[in-house]
Scaffold this motif. Structure first.
Motif, PDB file in Angstrom:
ATOM      1  N   LYS A 256      -4.693   1.307  15.433  1.00  0.00           N
ATOM      2  CA  LYS A 256      -4.372   2.152  14.282  1.00  0.00           C
ATOM      3  C   LYS A 256      -3.225   3.111  14.630  1.00  0.00           C
ATOM      4  O   LYS A 256      -2.318   3.317  13.829  1.00  0.00           O
ATOM      5  CB  LYS A 256      -5.603   2.931  13.837  1.00  0.00           C
ATOM      6  N   ASN A 257      -3.238   3.663  15.842  1.00  0.00           N
ATOM      7  CA  ASN A 257      -2.158   4.546  16.284  1.00  0.00           C
ATOM      8  C   ASN A 257      -0.831   3.798  16.363  1.00  0.00           C
ATOM      9  O   ASN A 257       0.215   4.326  15.976  1.00  0.00           O
ATOM     10  CB  ASN A 257      -2.482   5.175  17.642  1.00  0.00           C
ATOM     11  N   ILE A 258      -0.872   2.580  16.866  1.00  0.00           N
ATOM     12  CA  ILE A 258       0.342   1.764  16.959  1.00  0.00           C
ATOM     13  C   ILE A 258       0.904   1.499  15.563  1.00  0.00           C
ATOM     14  O   ILE A 258       2.114   1.609  15.332  1.00  0.00           O
ATOM     15  CB  ILE A 258       0.064   0.441  17.699  1.00  0.00           C
ATOM     16  N   LEU A 259       0.033   1.161  14.634  1.00  0.00           N
ATOM     17  CA  LEU A 259       0.471   0.899  13.261  1.00  0.00           C
ATOM     18  C   LEU A 259       1.052   2.149  12.608  1.00  0.00           C
ATOM     19  O   LEU A 259       2.067   2.085  11.914  1.00  0.00           O
ATOM     20  CB  LEU A 259      -0.681   0.344  12.424  1.00  0.00           C
ATOM     21  N   GLN A 260       0.437   3.303  12.856  1.00  0.00           N
ATOM     22  CA  GLN A 260       0.953   4.544  12.295  1.00  0.00           C
ATOM     23  C   GLN A 260       2.316   4.898  12.886  1.00  0.00           C
ATOM     24  O   GLN A 260       3.199   5.382  12.170  1.00  0.00           O
ATOM     25  CB  GLN A 260      -0.051   5.681  12.515  1.00  0.00           C
ATOM     26  N   GLN A 261       2.504   4.633  14.170  1.00  0.00           N
ATOM     27  CA  GLN A 261       3.805   4.864  14.800  1.00  0.00           C
ATOM     28  C   GLN A 261       4.850   3.914  14.228  1.00  0.00           C
ATOM     29  O   GLN A 261       6.010   4.296  14.017  1.00  0.00           O
ATOM     30  CB  GLN A 261       3.710   4.688  16.310  1.00  0.00           C
TER      31      GLN A 261
ATOM     32  N   LEU B  98      23.122  -4.936   5.465  1.00  0.00           N
ATOM     33  CA  LEU B  98      22.321  -3.711   5.501  1.00  0.00           C
ATOM     34  C   LEU B  98      21.237  -3.735   4.431  1.00  0.00           C
ATOM     35  O   LEU B  98      20.107  -3.302   4.673  1.00  0.00           O
ATOM     36  CB  LEU B  98      23.210  -2.483   5.322  1.00  0.00           C
ATOM     37  N   HIS B  99      21.570  -4.256   3.267  1.00  0.00           N
ATOM     38  CA  HIS B  99      20.585  -4.359   2.185  1.00  0.00           C
ATOM     39  C   HIS B  99      19.456  -5.311   2.586  1.00  0.00           C
ATOM     40  O   HIS B  99      18.285  -5.046   2.316  1.00  0.00           O
ATOM     41  CB  HIS B  99      21.264  -4.833   0.898  1.00  0.00           C
ATOM     42  N   GLU B 100      19.800  -6.403   3.242  1.00  0.00           N
ATOM     43  CA  GLU B 100      18.776  -7.350   3.703  1.00  0.00           C
ATOM     44  C   GLU B 100      17.867  -6.695   4.736  1.00  0.00           C
ATOM     45  O   GLU B 100      16.644  -6.880   4.709  1.00  0.00           O
ATOM     46  CB  GLU B 100      19.429  -8.597   4.287  1.00  0.00           C
ATOM     47  N   LEU B 101      18.451  -5.912   5.652  1.00  0.00           N
ATOM     48  CA  LEU B 101      17.647  -5.196   6.641  1.00  0.00           C
ATOM     49  C   LEU B 101      16.734  -4.180   5.964  1.00  0.00           C
ATOM     50  O   LEU B 101      15.562  -4.031   6.337  1.00  0.00           O
ATOM     51  CB  LEU B 101      18.542  -4.475   7.648  1.00  0.00           C
ATOM     52  N   LEU B 102      17.262  -3.489   4.981  1.00  0.00           N
ATOM     53  CA  LEU B 102      16.482  -2.502   4.249  1.00  0.00           C
ATOM     54  C   LEU B 102      15.296  -3.163   3.542  1.00  0.00           C
ATOM     55  O   LEU B 102      14.171  -2.663   3.595  1.00  0.00           O
ATOM     56  CB  LEU B 102      17.381  -1.785   3.233  1.00  0.00           C
ATOM     57  N   THR B 103      15.542  -4.292   2.930  1.00  0.00           N
ATOM     58  CA  THR B 103      14.475  -5.032   2.256  1.00  0.00           C
ATOM     59  C   THR B 103      13.417  -5.492   3.260  1.00  0.00           C
ATOM     60  O   THR B 103      12.206  -5.369   3.008  1.00  0.00           O
ATOM     61  CB  THR B 103      15.058  -6.243   1.506  1.00  0.00           C
ATOM     62  N   PHE B 104      13.854  -5.998   4.402  1.00  0.00           N
ATOM     63  CA  PHE B 104      12.925  -6.462   5.431  1.00  0.00           C
ATOM     64  C   PHE B 104      12.067  -5.315   5.962  1.00  0.00           C
ATOM     65  O   PHE B 104      10.845  -5.435   6.077  1.00  0.00           O
ATOM     66  CB  PHE B 104      13.696  -7.134   6.571  1.00  0.00           C
ATOM     67  N   LYS B 105      12.695  -4.175   6.282  1.00  0.00           N
ATOM     68  CA  LYS B 105      11.953  -3.031   6.815  1.00  0.00           C
ATOM     69  C   LYS B 105      10.957  -2.503   5.781  1.00  0.00           C
ATOM     70  O   LYS B 105       9.838  -2.132   6.139  1.00  0.00           O
ATOM     71  CB  LYS B 105      12.913  -1.909   7.232  1.00  0.00           C
ATOM     72  N   THR B 106      11.357  -2.487   4.521  1.00  0.00           N
ATOM     73  CA  THR B 106      10.460  -2.027   3.462  1.00  0.00           C
ATOM     74  C   THR B 106       9.248  -2.947   3.346  1.00  0.00           C
ATOM     75  O   THR B 106       8.105  -2.481   3.213  1.00  0.00           O
ATOM     76  CB  THR B 106      11.214  -1.959   2.116  1.00  0.00           C
ATOM     77  N   THR B 107       9.486  -4.243   3.433  1.00  0.00           N
ATOM     78  CA  THR B 107       8.392  -5.212   3.368  1.00  0.00           C
ATOM     79  C   THR B 107       7.447  -5.038   4.562  1.00  0.00           C
ATOM     80  O   THR B 107       6.216  -5.078   4.398  1.00  0.00           O
ATOM     81  CB  THR B 107       8.948  -6.649   3.340  1.00  0.00           C
ATOM     82  N   CYS B 108       8.001  -4.828   5.732  1.00  0.00           N
ATOM     83  CA  CYS B 108       7.178  -4.632   6.937  1.00  0.00           C
ATOM     84  C   CYS B 108       6.297  -3.390   6.818  1.00  0.00           C
ATOM     85  O   CYS B 108       5.112  -3.422   7.152  1.00  0.00           O
ATOM     86  CB  CYS B 108       8.058  -4.510   8.175  1.00  0.00           C
ATOM     87  N   ILE B 109       6.876  -2.300   6.331  1.00  0.00           N
ATOM     88  CA  ILE B 109       6.101  -1.067   6.187  1.00  0.00           C
ATOM     89  C   ILE B 109       5.004  -1.240   5.137  1.00  0.00           C
ATOM     90  O   ILE B 109       3.882  -0.777   5.328  1.00  0.00           O
ATOM     91  CB  ILE B 109       7.017   0.121   5.837  1.00  0.00           C
ATOM     92  N   THR B 110       5.328  -1.911   4.055  1.00  0.00           N
ATOM     93  CA  THR B 110       4.330  -2.158   3.013  1.00  0.00           C
ATOM     94  C   THR B 110       3.157  -2.958   3.566  1.00  0.00           C
ATOM     95  O   THR B 110       1.989  -2.637   3.311  1.00  0.00           O
ATOM     96  CB  THR B 110       4.971  -2.894   1.820  1.00  0.00           C
TER      97      THR B 110
ATOM     98  N   GLY C 267       9.533   3.042  11.149  1.00  0.00           N
ATOM     99  CA  GLY C 267      10.127   2.236  10.087  1.00  0.00           C
ATOM    100  C   GLY C 267      10.663   3.090   8.953  1.00  0.00           C
ATOM    101  O   GLY C 267      11.717   2.804   8.387  1.00  0.00           O
ATOM    102  N   THR C 268       9.951   4.162   8.644  1.00  0.00           N
ATOM    103  CA  THR C 268      10.399   5.077   7.604  1.00  0.00           C
ATOM    104  C   THR C 268      11.714   5.748   8.008  1.00  0.00           C
ATOM    105  O   THR C 268      12.632   5.885   7.191  1.00  0.00           O
ATOM    106  CB  THR C 268       9.316   6.141   7.322  1.00  0.00           C
ATOM    107  N   GLN C 269      11.815   6.119   9.263  1.00  0.00           N
ATOM    108  CA  GLN C 269      13.065   6.706   9.762  1.00  0.00           C
ATOM    109  C   GLN C 269      14.194   5.683   9.714  1.00  0.00           C
ATOM    110  O   GLN C 269      15.328   6.013   9.336  1.00  0.00           O
ATOM    111  CB  GLN C 269      12.878   7.221  11.184  1.00  0.00           C
ATOM    112  N   ASP C 270      13.896   4.455  10.082  1.00  0.00           N
ATOM    113  CA  ASP C 270      14.902   3.391  10.031  1.00  0.00           C
ATOM    114  C   ASP C 270      15.406   3.176   8.604  1.00  0.00           C
ATOM    115  O   ASP C 270      16.605   3.020   8.376  1.00  0.00           O
ATOM    116  CB  ASP C 270      14.330   2.071  10.561  1.00  0.00           C
TER     117      ASP C 270
END
Length: 61
Positions: free
Chosen positions: A39-44, A12-24, A49-52
């Motif tokens: 731009k709309n796709i990226l905002q979605q 779970l920590h690895e997934l959290l790190t990956f999702k955080t990197t993707c959002i950044t 990702g924030t919800q995840d």
């Protein structure tokens, strides 16, 4: 709620790190995008990702 094993917490920590990197990365690239559809796709993606991330954090607490 069930207790998580050490290996499950690690995954779970690895997934959290990956999702955080993707959002950044997405947030960094967003100002460079001129196409409104992309731009709309990226905002979605950022929103989802924030919800995840929040759900993963809740599992780790």
């Amino acid at each position: 709620m069930q207790k998580l094993g050490v290996h499950e917490k690690l995954e779970l920590h690895e997934l959290l790190t990956f999702k955080t990197t993707c959002i950044t990365k997405t947030q960094t690239m967003l100002p460079l995008v001129s196409d409104s559809n992309l731009k709309n796709i990226l905002q979605q993606d950022i929103s989802g990702g924030t919800q995840d991330i929040q759900q993963l954090r809740n599992l780790l607490v």
